[in-house]
Design an enzyme around this catalytic site. Structure first.
Site, short mmCIF file in Angstrom:
data_model
loop_
_atom_site.label_atom_id
_atom_site.label_comp_id
_atom_site.label_asym_id
_atom_site.label_seq_id
_atom_site.Cartn_x
_atom_site.Cartn_y
_atom_site.Cartn_z
N ASP A 151 -14.60 10.25 9.75
CA ASP A 151 -13.62 9.21 9.41
C ASP A 151 -12.23 9.82 9.56
O ASP A 151 -12.08 11.04 9.62
CB ASP A 151 -13.84 8.70 7.98
CG ASP A 151 -13.23 7.32 7.77
OD1 ASP A 151 -13.97 6.33 7.86
OD2 ASP A 151 -12.00 7.23 7.54
N ARG A 188 0.81 -1.22 0.00
CA ARG A 188 0.00 0.00 0.00
C ARG A 188 0.85 1.27 0.00
O ARG A 188 0.40 2.32 -0.43
CB ARG A 188 -0.93 0.01 1.22
CG ARG A 188 -2.10 -0.94 1.06
CD ARG A 188 -3.08 -0.81 2.20
NE ARG A 188 -4.21 -1.71 2.01
CZ ARG A 188 -5.22 -1.81 2.87
NH1 ARG A 188 -5.23 -1.08 3.95
NH2 ARG A 188 -6.22 -2.63 2.64
#
Ligand SMILES: C[S@@+](CC[C@H](N)C(=O)[O-])C[C@H]1O[C@@H](n2cnc3c(N)ncnc32)[C@H](O)[C@@H]1O
Length: 297
Positions: A168, A56
């Site tokens: 978030d 990632r």
């Protein structure tokens, strides 16, 4: 020896480090990232996640002009703007979500929770219903909730102060949420009557959320690891689904305690179906799988 590869080894069939695109996360480097992510965001990256993490991060790190993880880590430590930390969590967090996910929750929300809570509020002549989607990712859960609330209240919706807070940690996920535009395949779970009422097709394969729906949601970046929640009033319902799976037990329990403090008496906590709270450590009453209620009214 080329330093970037000095830690690669294969002892007894066990690959020690992952050379991905030429970037290697050494043991100490992985430990540094692991520790940082845990301390800052509560996410528990186990050893099994090492190659996932490398995968990632490598494109971003290369894009920043670094050729070694150690250089990137040194930059992370000295970046006073904290932008690198935001970019890091954008890459590390798993944002998978979809509209009407775990529909049994939404059935219970509409058939039991909303009638019960609004009935009680009406008795007190109150009209404010506070709902929080904590870990809302790219917005699908929040939009689902607002659509359902609009359907529930019908013509009376305007008489209620019934918006939604959706938070978030990932600014990328929040940008998608705020944008409110989703590719066709991500809208497949929306029942057709909801889709025609609350979405508009804006191109061959993209749908946009009705701006009136968007206005009902406040999207904010908020770290659930914040020790003291900054809210003035408690919530009637908190959805924190498929977020705590990334946390370890002590982190989960501490977070649930903070949720509890910010749940109105008689209010609800929804968690993901694959998650559970240890009954002896849970301040809420158990209602049904993944649904909890704060005793009170
Ligand atoms: C898998 S998604 C769940 C989305 C949605 N609630 C659902 O059930 O479909 C998990 C979300 O939790 C967010 N998250 C993880 N750690 C967080 C933290 N410390 N603070 C706030 N959000 C966090 C991630 O960024 C991600 O978007």
């Amino acid at each position: 020896m080329n330093q970037s590869f000095e830690n690669i080894g294969n002892i007894g069939g066990m690959v020690l480090n992952e050379p991905i695109g030429g970037l290697v996360i050494g043991d100490a480097e992985f430990e540094t990232i692991r520790h940082l992510i845990y301390e800052q965001f509560g996410i528990n990256l186990t050893e099994q996640k090492r190659s996932l993490v490398a995968g990632r991060l490598q494109k971003m790190i290369r894009g920043m002009g670094f050729t070694r993880f150690s250089e990137y880590l040194a930059h992370l430590e000295t970046d006073a703007s904290k932008q690198s930390l935001r970019d890091l969590i954008n890459r590390i967090s798993t944002n998978h979500t979809f509209f009407f996910r775990e529909t049994a929750h939404f059935d219970y929300f509409c058939q039991t929770v909303l009638p019960e809570l609004t009935g009680r509020l009406k008795q007190r002549n109150a009209r404010d219903l506070r709902i929080w989607s904590a870990g809302c990712s790219s917005g699908e859960e929040a939009y689902t909730l607002v659509m359902l609330m609009k359907e529930f209240f019908g013509m009376d919706y305007g008489q209620w102060d019934a918006g939604l807070l959706a938070t978030d940690i990932s600014t990328d996920a929040l940008a998608t949420a705020l944008n409110g535009i989703y590719p066709e395949e991500r809208t497949s779970m929306i029942p057709s009557n909801f889709k025609s009422r609350y979405f508009k097709k804006i191109s061959e394969d993209r749908w946009a959320v009705d701006p009136a729906l968007k206005r009902e949601i406040i999207f904010r970046r908020f770290n659930l690891m914040t020790k003291t929640f900054p809210f003035k009033q408690p919530f009637h319902v908190i959805f924190c689904r498929n977020v705590m799976i990334y946390f370890d037990q002590p982190t989960r329990e501490a977070l649930v305690q903070r949720f509890f403090e910010f749940t109105a008496p008689g209010g609800y906590l929804f968690i993901g179906h694959s998650e559970s709270l240890r009954r002896d450590a849970c301040p809420y009453d158990y209602v049904m799988p993944a649904v909890y209620r704060k005793r009170g009214e």
